[in-house]
Design a protein around this motif. Structure first.
Motif, PDB file in Angstrom:
ATOM      1  N   THR A 109       0.815  -1.217   0.000  1.00  0.00           N
ATOM      2  CA  THR A 109       0.000   0.000   0.000  1.00  0.00           C
ATOM      3  C   THR A 109       0.846   1.263   0.000  1.00  0.00           C
ATOM      4  O   THR A 109       0.736   2.119  -0.878  1.00  0.00           O
ATOM      5  N   ALA A 110       1.685   1.384   1.019  1.00  0.00           N
ATOM      6  CA  ALA A 110       2.470   2.610   1.210  1.00  0.00           C
ATOM      7  C   ALA A 110       3.804   2.235   1.832  1.00  0.00           C
ATOM      8  O   ALA A 110       4.103   2.606   2.953  1.00  0.00           O
ATOM      9  N   GLY A 111       4.612   1.469   1.099  1.00  0.00           N
ATOM     10  CA  GLY A 111       5.885   0.989   1.621  1.00  0.00           C
ATOM     11  C   GLY A 111       7.094   1.601   0.961  1.00  0.00           C
ATOM     12  O   GLY A 111       8.179   1.026   0.995  1.00  0.00           O
ATOM     13  N   LEU A 112       6.928   2.783   0.347  1.00  0.00           N
ATOM     14  CA  LEU A 112       8.041   3.444  -0.319  1.00  0.00           C
ATOM     15  C   LEU A 112       8.836   4.260   0.690  1.00  0.00           C
ATOM     16  O   LEU A 112       8.341   5.269   1.212  1.00  0.00           O
ATOM     17  N   LEU A 164     -12.919  -2.017  -0.301  1.00  0.00           N
ATOM     18  CA  LEU A 164     -13.208  -2.752   0.930  1.00  0.00           C
ATOM     19  C   LEU A 164     -12.836  -1.963   2.184  1.00  0.00           C
ATOM     20  O   LEU A 164     -13.114  -2.396   3.302  1.00  0.00           O
ATOM     21  N   GLY A 165     -12.162  -0.830   2.016  1.00  0.00           N
ATOM     22  CA  GLY A 165     -11.714  -0.063   3.167  1.00  0.00           C
ATOM     23  C   GLY A 165     -10.445  -0.631   3.789  1.00  0.00           C
ATOM     24  O   GLY A 165     -10.182  -0.420   4.978  1.00  0.00           O
ATOM     25  N   ILE A 166      -9.652  -1.357   2.987  1.00  0.00           N
ATOM     26  CA  ILE A 166      -8.406  -1.939   3.488  1.00  0.00           C
ATOM     27  C   ILE A 166      -7.377  -0.824   3.697  1.00  0.00           C
ATOM     28  O   ILE A 166      -7.065  -0.070   2.777  1.00  0.00           O
ATOM     29  N   ASP A 167      -6.866  -0.711   4.905  1.00  0.00           N
ATOM     30  CA  ASP A 167      -5.869   0.325   5.201  1.00  0.00           C
ATOM     31  C   ASP A 167      -4.459  -0.097   4.786  1.00  0.00           C
ATOM     32  O   ASP A 167      -3.620   0.745   4.476  1.00  0.00           O
ATOM     33  N   TYR A 168      -4.216  -1.408   4.813  1.00  0.00           N
ATOM     34  CA  TYR A 168      -2.865  -1.908   4.543  1.00  0.00           C
ATOM     35  C   TYR A 168      -2.965  -3.231   3.807  1.00  0.00           C
ATOM     36  O   TYR A 168      -3.765  -4.101   4.170  1.00  0.00           O
ATOM     37  N   TRP A 169      -2.177  -3.381   2.746  1.00  0.00           N
ATOM     38  CA  TRP A 169      -2.031  -4.676   2.095  1.00  0.00           C
ATOM     39  C   TRP A 169      -0.597  -4.823   1.607  1.00  0.00           C
ATOM     40  O   TRP A 169       0.096  -3.850   1.342  1.00  0.00           O
ATOM     41  N   THR A 170      -0.173  -6.053   1.551  1.00  0.00           N
ATOM     42  CA  THR A 170       1.106  -6.359   0.936  1.00  0.00           C
ATOM     43  C   THR A 170       0.978  -7.693   0.228  1.00  0.00           C
ATOM     44  O   THR A 170       0.258  -8.585   0.694  1.00  0.00           O
ATOM     45  N   GLN A 171       1.617  -7.817  -0.928  1.00  0.00           N
ATOM     46  CA  GLN A 171       1.564  -9.082  -1.657  1.00  0.00           C
ATOM     47  C   GLN A 171       2.949  -9.704  -1.711  1.00  0.00           C
ATOM     48  O   GLN A 171       3.956  -9.015  -1.865  1.00  0.00           O
ATOM     49  N   THR A 172       2.985 -11.024  -1.580  1.00  0.00           N
ATOM     50  CA  THR A 172       4.214 -11.792  -1.670  1.00  0.00           C
ATOM     51  C   THR A 172       4.015 -12.881  -2.709  1.00  0.00           C
ATOM     52  O   THR A 172       3.219 -13.803  -2.487  1.00  0.00           O
ATOM     53  N   PRO A 173       4.679 -12.809  -3.851  1.00  0.00           N
ATOM     54  CA  PRO A 173       4.528 -13.871  -4.856  1.00  0.00           C
ATOM     55  C   PRO A 173       5.104 -15.192  -4.341  1.00  0.00           C
ATOM     56  O   PRO A 173       6.228 -15.244  -3.851  1.00  0.00           O
ATOM     57  N   LEU A 220      -1.507 -12.518   0.125  1.00  0.00           N
ATOM     58  CA  LEU A 220      -1.848 -11.154   0.531  1.00  0.00           C
ATOM     59  C   LEU A 220      -1.978 -11.100   2.045  1.00  0.00           C
ATOM     60  O   LEU A 220      -2.540 -12.010   2.656  1.00  0.00           O
ATOM     61  N   GLN A 221      -1.463 -10.041   2.641  1.00  0.00           N
ATOM     62  CA  GLN A 221      -1.726  -9.746   4.044  1.00  0.00           C
ATOM     63  C   GLN A 221      -2.516  -8.446   4.078  1.00  0.00           C
ATOM     64  O   GLN A 221      -2.064  -7.426   3.516  1.00  0.00           O
ATOM     65  N   LEU A 222      -3.680  -8.465   4.693  1.00  0.00           N
ATOM     66  CA  LEU A 222      -4.573  -7.309   4.714  1.00  0.00           C
ATOM     67  C   LEU A 222      -4.795  -6.859   6.149  1.00  0.00           C
ATOM     68  O   LEU A 222      -4.776  -7.676   7.076  1.00  0.00           O
ATOM     69  N   ALA A 223      -5.034  -5.572   6.325  1.00  0.00           N
ATOM     70  CA  ALA A 223      -5.380  -5.044   7.649  1.00  0.00           C
ATOM     71  C   ALA A 223      -6.286  -3.837   7.475  1.00  0.00           C
ATOM     72  O   ALA A 223      -6.183  -3.089   6.498  1.00  0.00           O
ATOM     73  N   ALA A 224      -7.180  -3.654   8.436  1.00  0.00           N
ATOM     74  CA  ALA A 224      -8.116  -2.531   8.376  1.00  0.00           C
ATOM     75  C   ALA A 224      -8.542  -2.147   9.784  1.00  0.00           C
ATOM     76  O   ALA A 224      -8.530  -2.965  10.709  1.00  0.00           O
ATOM     77  N   SER A 225      -8.906  -0.894   9.944  1.00  0.00           N
ATOM     78  CA  SER A 225      -9.408  -0.430  11.234  1.00  0.00           C
ATOM     79  C   SER A 225     -10.861  -0.831  11.431  1.00  0.00           C
ATOM     80  O   SER A 225     -11.332  -0.995  12.559  1.00  0.00           O
ATOM     81  N   VAL A 226     -11.577  -0.997  10.315  1.00  0.00           N
ATOM     82  CA  VAL A 226     -12.975  -1.452  10.361  1.00  0.00           C
ATOM     83  C   VAL A 226     -13.087  -2.670   9.458  1.00  0.00           C
ATOM     84  O   VAL A 226     -12.712  -2.618   8.279  1.00  0.00           O
ATOM     85  N   ALA A 227     -13.568  -3.760   9.989  1.00  0.00           N
ATOM     86  CA  ALA A 227     -13.645  -4.999   9.215  1.00  0.00           C
ATOM     87  C   ALA A 227     -14.650  -4.859   8.080  1.00  0.00           C
ATOM     88  O   ALA A 227     -15.779  -4.381   8.288  1.00  0.00           O
ATOM     89  N   PRO A 228     -14.284  -5.255   6.865  1.00  0.00           N
ATOM     90  CA  PRO A 228     -15.270  -5.262   5.776  1.00  0.00           C
ATOM     91  C   PRO A 228     -16.295  -6.358   6.013  1.00  0.00           C
ATOM     92  O   PRO A 228     -16.045  -7.336   6.734  1.00  0.00           O
ATOM     93  N   THR A 229     -17.446  -6.227   5.420  1.00  0.00           N
ATOM     94  CA  THR A 229     -18.433  -7.299   5.540  1.00  0.00           C
ATOM     95  C   THR A 229     -17.912  -8.537   4.816  1.00  0.00           C
ATOM     96  O   THR A 229     -17.158  -8.439   3.853  1.00  0.00           O
TER      97      THR A 229
END
Length: 897
Positions: free
Chosen positions: A673-676, A726-735, A742-751
């Motif tokens: 998401t924002a890892g630069l 989905l309102g995902i605040d953070y994601w990272t992908q690892t091939p 994918l690792q996902l994180a959010a402050s509010v859980a999506p349905t």
């Protein structure tokens, strides 16, 4: 089976590599025992080179304005638009930005085209980001961009001072050579100077964890100490140097007692005294420095502060002595040899070199064409982006680099690229962020296909031999440049049919009017001119200068104490100390590489095992700072400053200085998401070298308030806008090999309904939901094959992604395997935890178990688990775990007593 001897394309060590292949695909990679840079050693990145190849994810076809087209049409578009830009705005509205990943032959043709025939000085390279301050420091002191040492000096020294370099991770093969030298000669002392206690400290006799920005004070203090304690070589100073009195006077201007210096640097006085005493008493001293020294707005001064101490002590020009700059990229030095920096012409001639403009003009002239070289230097990398912002640069050609990620203040860089009317990108990998800003994309060949030469940190030229055909319609960069040159009307000057012809011209230019009459230049490979195709193909590794005086090359420079200045004296440079006045409320941000990744991951992330050591972006901070901020281990944290943000996992490291943070440079928008790291770094540059200060940005840190996390395995990465929706605040992908994690994180859980639809397109086939309602597991199958896997929890958790990855290959999952899917591991499998040994994929958990069962040394662990038995890059981390286990065992014994 065919074996090809070539050169590794990663760091500046320049290791020889043997590749077994069938002309279509590499089968295995090993170190070349005959290559003098590595003698058969390879780090884990080099060992995994064959795992990074293949057509998947490659740029395969030219594109113009987003539409695939034929090569001829793409070249016509480049030529037509460049010509229109030059006619409308002048030659200096065109610029190029190159890379230390290019081969010398590619670099040579690019420099000749841009500066010699288009007539623009605005050609720079990403070497500006790593080596420019070392170059400027060498030129101020020695009169030339010349590294005086060779790798043997690291083994022949009796005192090795490592400054601003995590050698164990960034140049692992050199670290192995030093470790072996220390085993052979226990009297060899190693001093590590770095704000972080890194893996390199495993071989340190003394660690100086100085505060960021303390380098000049420390080395100015050393110069003053050498004067006080009879550590000078006054005969050498008198006969072979100038500027000593002025440099010493400046070093003595600030308070220079050991206690005062130690306090200013955040060090213990006894440690500083020990370092100074060892340096003063030992004639065979090598000071090895890298990006921690260079990447500063005082980088050139830091380099010269180090060199001053070596010149004052006469510790240069003989075995085991000298200041040694370790190069970051495989061909940063080769690019400088041909003039790849904006303040160079060619063959180590600069704009201010007497007669250089006229000399290069005559050499490049053909019966039909006369070059039109610019008369003054062009924009350096950061200034080049600022010229884009102002509209002065109307066309930019980017080759083999990813400036949207690597240049500082990346959001501003992206806006500048967006507004540039013409951006041409020559690129091999689709995962490069810069492609998003390209009007014209030219598919480029990569390591296994390219043929040419590179120069490593010790001035050693080695052959990189192509062994595979380029995939799709990819072409070599020098070929694309020659085609554009021909279209612009310069074909007679660019009529190369093979790389050996380019190298021959480069070698001839290095010796052209390079003599006492016209002024002798140190860079000279004229003895290699005249090689035909067979001679070029057989070229063995050799160190420049290579000329009539040194036909077999030169291992070590300045052995006669004659330097490349007009009077042949080395210069000591007065270095003014400056205090750091930054606000205490912010943290100092340090950036750097990690062990198993390279640059912006476009290549290394293609290897599954290289992704396992550090799978997500992270922030290292001291445990006391974490406690004060209520940040726990592995929690997601956010860094902010006026330029941007960074999201990553917190790693609590006691070896990190309080008030300072470390983040890796590798992740880009393709992987997270924002890892630069570059979103936070400043445009502030060294005024002499133009190198950005990438290791001293100021940031705020806070815990990211997430209450929901999920791990997902999918056949391919979903569109990013679905994650945003989905309102995902953070994601990272690892091939992985068969899927993407994918690792996902959010402050509010999506349905759950929205989550299922966005990721998998419908309801799961299997699911399990505990009574607490917090955790959730699910799997999606289609015709008996696994198509997706999900686990939801409030915090990160471990599962066996290797086992699950294999399930994506099962044609029809058996009943037992289906039952184990939701558990995330096989019946007898246990999660490995974070991978420590990438070569043999040995994780933290089995190592911990072995330690608890009494395997308390490297040999015992290697015999049991094989970790540490191949490339050796994991040995420092293994030793740290052994130390922690021994400490815990001693504490248990003490408690029991």
């Amino acid at each position: 089976m065919i074996t090809t001897a070539t050169t590794c394309p990663y760091c500046g060590v320049g290791c020889g590599v043997l590749v077994q292949h069938d002309r279509q695909m590499p089968i295995a990679v090993s170190g070349d025992r005959a290559h003098p840079a590595n003698f058969g050693r390879l780090c884990v990145k080099g060992s995994a080179l064959h795992e990074t190849l293949g057509e998947h994810g490659r740029v395969l076809h030219p594109r113009v304005d987003g539409v695939e087209t034929r090569w001829d049409d793409a070249i016509d578009a480049v030529v037509t638009r460049l010509r229109a830009t030059i006619e409308r705005h002048g030659a200096e509205s065109v610029a190029g930005y190159l890379s230390g990943q290019l081969l010398t032959e590619d670099y040579y043709v690019a420099n000749k085209l841009f500066k010699g025939f288009i007539g623009t000085p605005h050609l720079d390279t990403n070497s500006r980001l790593c080596m420019a301050s070392a170059v400027a420091g060498h030129k101020r002191a020695f009169g030339a961009d010349a590294v005086p040492c060779c790798y043997e000096d690291l083994e022949q020294a009796r005192l090795l001072v490592i400054v601003g370099s995590n050698l164990a991770w960034n140049h692992p093969v050199l670290f192995q050579r030093v470790s072996e030298a220390k085993r052979r000669d226990p009297a060899l002392k190693v001093v590590v100077i770095d704000p972080r206690m890194t893996e390199t400290c495993e071989i340190a006799d003394l660690f100086l964890g100085l505060r960021t920005g303390g380098d000049i004070r420390l080395f100015n203090g050393l110069l003053a100490y050498l004067s006080r304690e009879d550590g000078l070589n006054r005969d050498f100073i008198r006969t072979h140097t100038e500027g000593f009195e002025e440099a010493l006077a400046e070093a003595q201007r600030a308070p220079d007692t050991v206690a005062e210096i130690a306090k200013a640097c955040g060090l213990a006085p006894t440690s500083v005294e020990t370092f100074y005493r060892w340096f003063a008493r030992e004639p065979r001293v090598v000071t090895l420095f890298s990006q921690g020294t260079n990447q500063s707005d005082r980088g050139t001064d830091r380099v010269n502060a180090i060199i001053n101490c070596h010149l004052a002590g006469g510790r240069i020009g003989y075995p085991g002595a000298g200041p040694f700059s370790i190069t970051g990229q495989p061909n940063a030095m080769g690019g400088r040899e041909v003039g790849g920096l904006a303040n160079q012409l060619a063959a180590h001639m600069d704009y201010h070199t007497p007669g250089a403009l006229e000399r290069v003009t005559r050499f490049w002239a053909t019966p039909a064409l006369t070059p039109r070289l610019p008369s003054a230097p062009g924009h350096k990398a950061v200034a080049l982006i600022e010229a884009l912002e102002r509209g002065e640069i109307q066309a930019l050609w980017v080759m083999a680099t990813n400036p949207a990620v690597s240049l500082p203040d990346s959001q501003r860089v992206r806006r500048a690229l967006e507004r540039c009317p013409l951006v041409i990108v020559s690129e091999a990998m689709e995962s490069a962020d810069t492609l998003a800003y390209a009007d014209i994309v030219l598919p480029a060949s990569s390591w296994a296909e390219k043929d040419g030469t590179v120069t490593n940190s010790e001035r050693r030229i080695s052959r990189q031999r192509g062994m595979l055909p380029p995939p799709g319609e990819a072409r070599h960069d020098w070929q694309a440049l020659c085609e554009v040159a021909a279209g612009l009307g310069y074909g007679d000057a660019f009529d190369y049919q093979a790389p050996w012809q380019i190298f021959d011209e480069h070698a001839r230019l290095s010796g052209f009017e390079n003599d006492d009459t016209h002024g002798r230049r140190l860079f000279d490979i004229s003895a290699l001119a005249g090689l035909d195709a067979a001679g070029y193909d057989a070229l063995a590794p050799i160190q420049w200068p290579v000329n009539a005086r040194a036909p077999h090359g030169t291992s070590r420079l300045f052995e006669d104490a004659r330097f490349a200045t007009p009077n042949h004296r080395a210069r000591l440079v007065p270095i003014v100390d400056e205090a750091d006045t930054a606000a205490d409320r912010d943290f100092i941000l340090n950036t750097g590489r990690i062990r198993d990744q390279w640059h912006t991951m476009t290549r290394t992330a293609r290897s599954t095992r290289l992704n396992r050591h550090r799978a997500e972006p992270f922030v290292e901070l001291h445990p006391d700072d974490a406690a004060a901020l209520k940040i726990r281990q592995d929690a997601l944290v956010r860094l902010d400053n006026p330029r941007g943000s960074f999201l990553g996992r917190a790693r609590l490291m006691p070896g990190q200085r309080r008030g300072e943070l470390f983040v890796p440079i590798h992740w880009n928008h393709h992987f997270t998401t924002a890892g630069l790291a570059s979103a936070l770094t400043e445009r502030r540059c060294d005024p002499i070298s133009g190198q950005p200060a990438s290791k001293s940005a100021r940031v705020r840190i806070m815990a990211l308030p997430t209450r929901w996390e999920a791990s997902v395995l999918l056949e391919r990465m979903p569109q990013r806008n679905r994650l945003a929706a989905l309102g995902i605040d953070y994601w990272t992908q690892t091939p992985l090999r068969r899927c993407v994690r994918l690792q996902l994180a959010a402050s509010v859980a999506p349905t759950r309904e929205a989550l299922f639809e966005a990721l998998f397109g419908g309801e799961p086939t299997l699911w399990s939901e505990p009574s607490d309602g917090i955790h959730f597991r699910a799997a999606w199958l289609e015709a008996g094959r696994l198509r997706g896997w999900l686990r939801v929890a409030p915090a990160p958790f471990e599962f066996d992604d290797d086992w699950l990855d294999l399930r994506f290959a099962d044609a029809s999952l058996e009943l037992d395997a289906r039952r184990r899917l939701l558990a995330g591991r096989g019946l007898d499998e246990r999660p490995q935890g974070r991978i420590i040994c990438s070569c043999h994929q040995v994780g933290q958990r089995p190592i911990q178990c072995a330690l608890e069962e009494g395997c308390l040394d490297i040999e015992a662990l290697g015999q049991r688990l094989r970790c540490g038995t191949q490339c050796g890059s994991c040995i420092p981390e293994l030793k740290r775990m052994i130390g922690q286990a021994n400490h815990a065992r001693e504490a248990d014994i003490s408690d029991a007593g």
